[in-house]
Design an enzyme around this catalytic site. Structure first.
Site, mmCIF file in Angstrom:
data_model
loop_
_atom_site.group_PDB
_atom_site.id
_atom_site.type_symbol
_atom_site.label_atom_id
_atom_site.label_comp_id
_atom_site.label_asym_id
_atom_site.label_seq_id
_atom_site.Cartn_x
_atom_site.Cartn_y
_atom_site.Cartn_z
ATOM 1 N N CYS A 1 -15.566 3.716 3.435
ATOM 2 C CA CYS A 1 -15.886 5.185 2.879
ATOM 3 C C CYS A 1 -17.259 5.488 2.956
ATOM 4 O O CYS A 1 -18.142 4.496 3.306
ATOM 5 C CB CYS A 1 -15.352 5.432 1.443
ATOM 6 S SG CYS A 1 -13.897 4.574 0.926
HETATM 7 N N1 GLN Z 1 -11.441 -0.701 0.020
HETATM 8 C C1 GLN Z 1 -11.602 0.642 -0.764
HETATM 9 C C2 GLN Z 1 -10.274 1.441 -0.616
HETATM 10 O O1 GLN Z 1 -9.495 1.035 0.131
HETATM 11 C C3 GLN Z 1 -12.840 1.538 -0.275
HETATM 12 C C4 GLN Z 1 -12.502 1.909 1.141
HETATM 13 C C5 GLN Z 1 -13.619 2.093 1.887
HETATM 14 O O2 GLN Z 1 -14.935 1.844 1.535
HETATM 15 N N2 GLN Z 1 -13.538 2.397 3.060
HETATM 16 O O3 GLN Z 1 -9.977 2.298 -1.222
#
Ligand code: GLN
Length: 248
Positions: A2
């Site tokens: 994210c």
């Molecule tokens: N692993 C987390 C999720 O799936 C955060 C995702 C991210 O940073 N891409 O929500």
């Protein structure tokens, strides 16, 4: 992985903060520059939390790409705040894609976001989860690593631990239990913001009256500083402190 952002300072519209800059969070949702191998676009949801007139926070979270929601574009043009936490999500493979899996997570004045992944999920962090009250586990926002990280931070906040230490301790304990995890976190109550650089990019831009912490700078203007890996930043709109995670 994210992309996320936290802002404290003079009120801006959400549009000025999240939509207008040349490399805005909106643009980072479909053309991020620095995902470090964790996915390619951030299309699995988004969330914005803000403190209208110092009250709140109020959140808007959806399990769809931010570019595909005309409502948030309209709201953003007429909504101003002096404290904002926002994120666009690229779900880790196998994790739920629902509104409630999108940051920010919240309780009371607090807003929280995680950029990264817990390696070996879920087995690696079962012992840490087992220390939480059962009620917290059966009421997680979503079955994702980020929602569990929020529960771990929140548990410390509820016990009276300060925000910087709550984040630092959570990063340190999860990194020990799940080596190789990426644990960039943002936590704010609208007055103070805490941000960890733990496995992912984090930049900060400070002016005399504002602080902006971001996964990726949203323009090519001068004034951005990259936060060194392993550091934790604690800031208000007018004061910024930065130390090693272990020192908080
Ligand atoms: N692993 C987390 C999720 O799936 C955060 C995702 C991210 O940073 N891409 O929500």
């Amino acid at each position: 992985m994210c992309r996320h952002l936290a802002y404290l300072g003079p009120p801006l519209t959400l549009r000025e903060l999240l939509f207008d800059p040349p490399h805005s969070l909106l643009r980072q949702s479909w053309a991020p520059r620095d995902m470090r191998g964790g996915g390619t676009i951030n299309a699995d949801g988004f969330g914005i939390g803000w403190y209208p007139g110092g009250a709140g926070p109020v959140r808007y979270r959806r399990a769809q790409p931010i570019w595909s929601d005309p409502t948030i574009a309209e709201l953003a043009a007429v909504t101003s705040a002096g404290a904002v936490l926002a994120a666009v999500r690229s779900a880790t493979v196998g994790m739920a894609i629902v509104d409630t899996a999108a940051a920010p997570f919240a309780e009371g004045r607090w807003l929280f976001s995680h950029n990264g992944v817990v390696r070996g999920w879920p087995d690696s962090v079962v012992p840490l989860a087992a220390e939480l009250p059962v009620r917290d586990l059966i009421t997680l926002d979503a079955t994702t690593d980020s929602a569990l990280l929020w529960a771990l931070v929140r548990h410390r906040l509820r016990a009276g631990v300060g925000p910087a230490r709550a984040v630092a301790e959570t990063v340190t304990s999860v990194a020990a239990a799940a080596p190789g995890s990426r644990l960039n976190m943002l936590l704010t109550d609208g007055h103070t913001v805490v941000a960890s650089a733990a496995g992912h990019a984090l930049s900060v831009r400070v002016t005399p009256s504002s602080v902006l912490l971001v996964s990726e700078p949203h323009d090519d203007e001068p004034g951005w500083d990259e936060v060194t890996e392993g550091q934790l930043v604690q800031a208000t709109a007018t004061q910024v402190r930065q130390r090693e995670l272990a020192a908080w």
